[in-house]
Scaffold this active site. Structure first.
Site, PDB file in Angstrom:
ATOM      1  N   THR A  26       0.852  -1.192   0.000  1.00  0.00           N
ATOM      2  CA  THR A  26       0.000   0.000   0.000  1.00  0.00           C
ATOM      3  C   THR A  26       0.891   1.247   0.000  1.00  0.00           C
ATOM      4  O   THR A  26       2.029   1.199   0.471  1.00  0.00           O
ATOM      5  CB  THR A  26      -0.954   0.004   1.198  1.00  0.00           C
ATOM      6  OG1 THR A  26      -0.188  -0.128   2.405  1.00  0.00           O
ATOM      7  CG2 THR A  26      -1.943  -1.154   1.115  1.00  0.00           C
ATOM      8  N   THR A  63       1.337   4.425   1.492  1.00  0.00           N
ATOM      9  CA  THR A  63       2.026   5.027   2.641  1.00  0.00           C
ATOM     10  C   THR A  63       3.000   4.041   3.281  1.00  0.00           C
ATOM     11  O   THR A  63       4.115   4.424   3.670  1.00  0.00           O
ATOM     12  CB  THR A  63       1.011   5.513   3.685  1.00  0.00           C
ATOM     13  OG1 THR A  63       0.138   6.466   3.079  1.00  0.00           O
ATOM     14  CG2 THR A  63       1.698   6.154   4.869  1.00  0.00           C
ATOM     15  N   CYS A  64       2.604   2.804   3.370  1.00  0.00           N
ATOM     16  CA  CYS A  64       3.462   1.790   3.990  1.00  0.00           C
ATOM     17  C   CYS A  64       4.724   1.556   3.162  1.00  0.00           C
ATOM     18  O   CYS A  64       5.820   1.399   3.708  1.00  0.00           O
ATOM     19  CB  CYS A  64       2.693   0.481   4.141  1.00  0.00           C
ATOM     20  SG  CYS A  64       1.110   0.655   4.989  1.00  0.00           S
ATOM     21  N   SER A  65       4.575   1.553   1.837  1.00  0.00           N
ATOM     22  CA  SER A  65       5.703   1.272   0.950  1.00  0.00           C
ATOM     23  C   SER A  65       6.599   2.469   0.717  1.00  0.00           C
ATOM     24  O   SER A  65       7.815   2.325   0.539  1.00  0.00           O
ATOM     25  CB  SER A  65       5.182   0.765  -0.409  1.00  0.00           C
ATOM     26  OG  SER A  65       4.447  -0.422  -0.263  1.00  0.00           O
ATOM     27  N   VAL A 124       7.853   1.903   6.032  1.00  0.00           N
ATOM     28  CA  VAL A 124       8.945   0.927   6.048  1.00  0.00           C
ATOM     29  C   VAL A 124      10.280   1.564   5.652  1.00  0.00           C
ATOM     30  O   VAL A 124      11.288   1.378   6.354  1.00  0.00           O
ATOM     31  CB  VAL A 124       8.617  -0.282   5.147  1.00  0.00           C
ATOM     32  CG1 VAL A 124       9.838  -1.200   5.016  1.00  0.00           C
ATOM     33  CG2 VAL A 124       7.441  -1.076   5.720  1.00  0.00           C
TER      34      VAL A 124
END
Length: 231
Positions: A115, A117-119, A123
């Site tokens: 997704t 924001t996560c990518s 992270v």
């Protein structure tokens, strides 16, 4: 004459209807009350269990107050997570207890692999700051998501993550449920279903020392920079 007969019939029907309602209401009330007493007696333990679980379910992505089950000072629930330590290896498992025993561990959760924001932010931020976190005494930096281990392996490869961050699969959402941080995204067009709220925490020997819990999937206080500030 027909009109008077019709009026008489209407009056009789109305009186009968009123009488029927007056008689039926008390009997219904008694019936519901008695049923309620019987149901309460039969399902007392079940109702108690539901009430005790209510705080976990009370928070949604739109909640105005961020409240989770796990808090600073609590011990993390011991569930089993899975991961790959090499692209061609077999999936492995680790319990939260073994992951944190005798260590300082930063554990952060994301709503979903791949997704945006996560990518793009969450992270990579911890990957970039992993060295600084370890310089402050952190033994392990781990990311957990409600995705299967194969998805987490592919995500790790796509991001080029090495040993800086351990990517863990909470495939069945057991950790999210045990911590009370479930996030229902079943109404979203991407079909994400049940996930975990975004957070970052520091655990020492399994006990939560720092907890930055986001409202739903927001990304405001669970970054690596915020964790460094808290250490």
């Amino acid at each position: 004459m027909a009109a008077s007969a019709l009026a008489a019939f209407s009056a009789t029907a109305a009186a009968a209807e009123g009488k029927s309602h007056l008689v039926s209401f008390p009997s219904r009330s008694l019936s519901f009350a008695s049923c309620g007493r019987r149901l309460a007696a039969a399902t007392g333990p079940l109702r108690a269990g539901l009430l005790s679980a209510a705080p976990r379910r009370a928070v949604s992505a739109s909640a105005s107050t961020v409240v989770g089950t796990v808090a600073v000072g609590d011990r993390l629930p011991d569930v089993t997570l899975s991961y790959f330590d090499s692209p061609d290896g077999e999936p492995k498992t680790v319990t939260v207890r073994d992951l944190t025993a005798g260590k300082k561990v930063v554990l952060f959760a994301v709503p979903g692999a791949f997704t945006p924001t996560c990518s793009q932010k969450h992270v990579p931020g911890f990957v970039a700051k992993a060295g600084e976190l370890r310089a402050k005494g952190v033994d392990t930096v781990a990311c957990v998501s409600v995705n299967d281990a194969f998805v987490m392996r592919e995500w790790k490869e796509s991001l080029g993550v090495g040993d800086e961050v351990l990517l863990l699969s909470d495939g069945n959402g057991e950790l999210a449920r045990a911590m009370g941080v479930e996030l229902d995204l079943s109404d979203k067009p991407a079909g994400l279903g049940g996930r975990s709220r975004r957070y970052a925490l520091l655990a020492e020997d399994g006990v939560v020392k720092v907890l930055n819990l986001e409202e739903g999937g927001a990304f405001t206080n669970s970054s690596a920079e915020e964790m460094l500030t808290a250490l």
